[in-house]
Structure formats: structure tokens, C-alpha cells
Enzyme design. Structure first.
Site, PDB file in Angstrom:
ATOM      1  N   ARG A 295       2.198  11.237 -13.621  1.00  0.00           N
ATOM      2  CA  ARG A 295       2.701  12.598 -13.287  1.00  0.00           C
ATOM      3  C   ARG A 295       3.431  12.862 -12.579  1.00  0.00           C
ATOM      4  O   ARG A 295       3.143  12.362 -10.738  1.00  0.00           O
ATOM      5  CB  ARG A 295       1.232  13.820 -13.675  1.00  0.00           C
ATOM      6  CG  ARG A 295       0.625  13.614 -14.770  1.00  0.00           C
ATOM      7  CD  ARG A 295       0.976  14.054 -16.066  1.00  0.00           C
ATOM      8  NE  ARG A 295       0.335  13.323 -16.953  1.00  0.00           N
ATOM      9  CZ  ARG A 295       0.607  13.780 -17.910  1.00  0.00           C
ATOM     10  NH1 ARG A 295       1.893  13.849 -18.718  1.00  0.00           N
ATOM     11  NH2 ARG A 295      -0.424  13.323 -19.579  1.00  0.00           N
ATOM     12  N   ILE A 296       4.377  13.774 -11.999  1.00  0.00           N
ATOM     13  CA  ILE A 296       5.074  14.829 -10.878  1.00  0.00           C
ATOM     14  C   ILE A 296       4.038  15.376 -10.804  1.00  0.00           C
ATOM     15  O   ILE A 296       3.505  16.335 -11.550  1.00  0.00           O
ATOM     16  CB  ILE A 296       6.772  14.992 -11.574  1.00  0.00           C
ATOM     17  CG1 ILE A 296       7.301  13.989 -12.351  1.00  0.00           C
ATOM     18  CG2 ILE A 296       7.341  15.384 -10.446  1.00  0.00           C
ATOM     19  CD1 ILE A 296       8.253  14.121 -12.472  1.00  0.00           C
TER      20      ILE A 296
ATOM     21  N   ASN B 149       3.424   7.203  -2.745  1.00  0.00           N
ATOM     22  CA  ASN B 149       3.322   6.119  -3.728  1.00  0.00           C
ATOM     23  C   ASN B 149       3.644   5.488  -3.889  1.00  0.00           C
ATOM     24  O   ASN B 149       4.665   5.017  -2.148  1.00  0.00           O
ATOM     25  CB  ASN B 149       4.413   7.049  -4.920  1.00  0.00           C
ATOM     26  CG  ASN B 149       4.582   6.984  -5.891  1.00  0.00           C
ATOM     27  OD1 ASN B 149       3.896   6.514  -6.671  1.00  0.00           O
ATOM     28  ND2 ASN B 149       6.119   6.763  -6.426  1.00  0.00           N
TER      29      ASN B 149
ATOM     30  N   HIS C  35       5.215   2.152  -5.782  1.00  0.00           N
ATOM     31  CA  HIS C  35       6.437   2.373  -7.280  1.00  0.00           C
ATOM     32  C   HIS C  35       6.612   0.548  -7.645  1.00  0.00           C
ATOM     33  O   HIS C  35       7.616  -0.179  -6.776  1.00  0.00           O
ATOM     34  CB  HIS C  35       7.880   3.229  -7.141  1.00  0.00           C
ATOM     35  CG  HIS C  35       8.246   2.902  -8.089  1.00  0.00           C
ATOM     36  ND1 HIS C  35       7.820   3.873  -9.651  1.00  0.00           N
ATOM     37  CD2 HIS C  35       9.624   2.106  -8.120  1.00  0.00           C
ATOM     38  CE1 HIS C  35       9.703   3.802 -10.419  1.00  0.00           C
ATOM     39  NE2 HIS C  35      10.225   2.557  -9.280  1.00  0.00           N
TER      40      HIS C  35
ATOM     41  N   GLY D  33      10.275  14.738  -5.960  1.00  0.00           N
ATOM     42  CA  GLY D  33      11.292  13.863  -6.910  1.00  0.00           C
ATOM     43  C   GLY D  33      10.774  13.178  -7.631  1.00  0.00           C
ATOM     44  O   GLY D  33       8.947  12.665  -7.383  1.00  0.00           O
TER      45      GLY D  33
ATOM     46  N   ASP E  34      10.583   9.800  -7.913  1.00  0.00           N
ATOM     47  CA  ASP E  34      10.466   7.763  -6.161  1.00  0.00           C
ATOM     48  C   ASP E  34      11.341   8.619  -6.106  1.00  0.00           C
ATOM     49  O   ASP E  34      12.274   7.208  -5.453  1.00  0.00           O
ATOM     50  CB  ASP E  34      10.352   7.043  -7.500  1.00  0.00           C
ATOM     51  CG  ASP E  34       9.487   6.780  -8.932  1.00  0.00           C
ATOM     52  OD1 ASP E  34       8.018   7.452  -8.352  1.00  0.00           O
ATOM     53  OD2 ASP E  34       9.324   6.370  -9.939  1.00  0.00           O
TER      54      ASP E  34
HETATM   55  C1  GRF Z   1       1.810   0.426 -10.471  1.00  0.00           C
HETATM   56  O1  GRF Z   1       3.042  -0.944 -10.715  1.00  0.00           O
HETATM   57  C2  GRF Z   1       2.786   0.818  -9.165  1.00  0.00           C
HETATM   58  O2  GRF Z   1       3.584   0.800  -8.984  1.00  0.00           O
HETATM   59  C3  GRF Z   1       3.063   2.443 -10.607  1.00  0.00           C
HETATM   60  O3  GRF Z   1       2.072   2.071 -11.398  1.00  0.00           O
HETATM   61  C4  GRF Z   1       1.212   0.614 -11.451  1.00  0.00           C
HETATM   62  C5  GRF Z   1      -0.415   1.593 -11.182  1.00  0.00           C
HETATM   63  O4  GRF Z   1      -0.770  -0.085 -11.440  1.00  0.00           O
HETATM   64  N1  GRF Z   1       3.499   3.364 -10.238  1.00  0.00           N
HETATM   65  P1  GRF Z   1      -2.804   0.352 -11.294  1.00  0.00           P
HETATM   66  O5  GRF Z   1      -2.927   1.378 -12.332  1.00  0.00           O
HETATM   67  O6  GRF Z   1      -3.045   0.457  -9.726  1.00  0.00           O
HETATM   68  O7  GRF Z   1      -3.116  -1.398 -11.823  1.00  0.00           O
END
Ligand code: GRF
Length: 208
Positions: free
Chosen positions: A90-91, A106, A108, A142, A144
Site C-alpha cells: 500500500r502507499i 522501501n 522494490h 510517490g 517508488d
Molecule cells: C519484494 O520483492 C519487494 O521488493 C516488494 O514486495 C516483495 C515482498 O516480498 N516490495 P516478501 O514478502 O518480503 O517475500
């Protein structure tokens, strides 16, 4: 001790990587609480297993402001100094960003600024790139978009599907996220999110 409050919606493999890195002495930052928007998240079950403080804050679209305030309250209750979005789908709004004072990262699954948002590994495959990876960045308002702290790359193979590429990316996420939190705990991150490390990037040190 740098106390970390983790926010997770799903499987929680990054959460597990952070907790295990701390237990084995590879990460000075310690996860002390886990907040989830889903009561059935495996990440939450893992947190309970490890006897971490847990908070469930179910998302309610019609009450987004109250939901955002509750996220901030959960962070305050954890007495953490940093927040980590570890698969939080969620944002997050202004209350949490303000309460953390910007101390929120975060992870990503792409080399940002490429492929922000959902299904980043599928986006990378569709674009035909030969290299992808993961990014740890500071969170702003924003999707990411905050300043990049560190990245790690993986190859993209011809026959990759989303699942295969995401699994390869997660392997490097599990190293990079604890590495960045360790650097934060050791005071290597200055106010402007620049790294003081003799000119070498954090990612280079991570892969030495
Ligand atoms: C990861 O790939 C992260 O980059 C993205 O969501 C995924 C979460 O994976 N934001 P997990 O729940 O930590 O296994």
C-alpha cells in the site's frame, strides 16, 4: 541500538532476512515490531513466531486518513527509530512519513527509476531488458520515487517468467536490505542520504 518497525503485507521473506541477519550479527539494526494491513499475512505469522510485537491495521479505502494515522500510531508504539516497508503493498500517507521523520525505506524489485509500481519483474521481461535487480530507497509521497540508497543487479534470462525473475531478484533483496539497515545503524547515512564510505558505493561493498 537501531530499532526497526517493519511493515509487511505478504510472504515476509525480506522481514525474515532482516531478522536473521540481526540474529547472526550481520545487521546491527533490530526489527522490534511488525505492522501488517492483512491479518492473514505469512509475515505476521513469522513475527508472532519470533515473539515480535505485531499490529494489524486493515486497509479501509473509505477511511484512508484514519488508516494512515493508525499506521503512524503503530510506528510510535513500537518505539522504533526507522521504518522499513518490506513488501507492504500500500502507499503510505503523510502521517507515517512525518512520524518517522523521513527515516523510512522501501525495497522494490527493479532497478528504479525503471519499472516502479506493481509487477516490476513482469514489466522488466515485457521491456526486454537483460539486467534487472532490486532497489532500496527512502520513501517519499510517490510510488517508488524516493532517493535511491543502494541497488543490486541480476541477469534476466531469455526463458524467464515473472516468477523465475522475481525469485532471482529476491535473493539479492535478502542481502541488500540487511546491508543497508546495517549501514544505517552504524551511522553511515547522512542527512541527505549520501553514503560515507571512502567513495565506494554500498552496493559494491555488499558484493565484495
Ligand atoms: C519484494 O520483492 C519487494 O521488493 C516488494 O514486495 C516483495 C515482498 O516480498 N516490495 P516478501 O514478502 O518480503 O517475500
Amino acid at each position: 541500538m537501531t530499532r526497526v518497525c517493519a511493515f509487511a503485507s505478504g510472504r515476509g521473506s525480506n522481514l525474515r532476512a532482516l531478522v536473521e541477519a540481526h540474529e547472526s550479527g550481520r545487521c546491527a539494526a533490530e526489527v522490534v515490531a511488525v505492522v501488517s494491513d492483512r491479518s492473514d499475512a505469512p509475515a505476521l505469522a513469522f513475527a508472532k513466531e519470533r515473539r515480535l510485537a505485531t499490529h494489524v491495521v486493515p486497509f479501509r479505502r473509505q477511511e484512508r486518513d484514519a488508516w494512515n494515522r493508525q499506521l503512524a500510531e503503530a510506528f510510535t508504539a513500537s518505539e522504533a527509530t526507522w521504518a522499513v516497508l518490506a513488501g507492504f503493498m500500500r502507499i503510505v500517507g503523510t502521517p507515517l512519513l512525518e512520524t518517522t521523520g523521513g527515516r523510512i525505506v522501501n525495497v522494490h524489485p527493479s532497478l528504479l527509476p525503471a519499472f516502479p509500481g506493481l509487477h516490476a519483474p513482469a514489466q522488466a521481461i515485457a521491456a526486454g531488458v537483460r539486467v534487472s535487480g532490486c532497489t532500496v530507497h527512502l520513501v517519499d509521497g510517490g510510488v517508488d520515487t524516493g532517493p535511491v540508497l543502494a541497488q543490486a543487479s541480476v541477469p534476466v534470462f531469455q526463458d524467464d517468467d515473472e516468477t523465475a525473475l522475481h525469485a532471482r531478484i529476491q535473493q539479492v533483496e535478502h542481502q541488500l536490505l540487511p546491508f543497508v539497515l546495517d549501514a544505517i545503524a552504524l551511522g553511515r547515512l547522512d542527512e541527505r542520504a549520501r553514503w560515507r564510505d571512502g567513495g565506494r558505493s554500498v552496493a559494491e561493498r555488499a558484493w565484495r
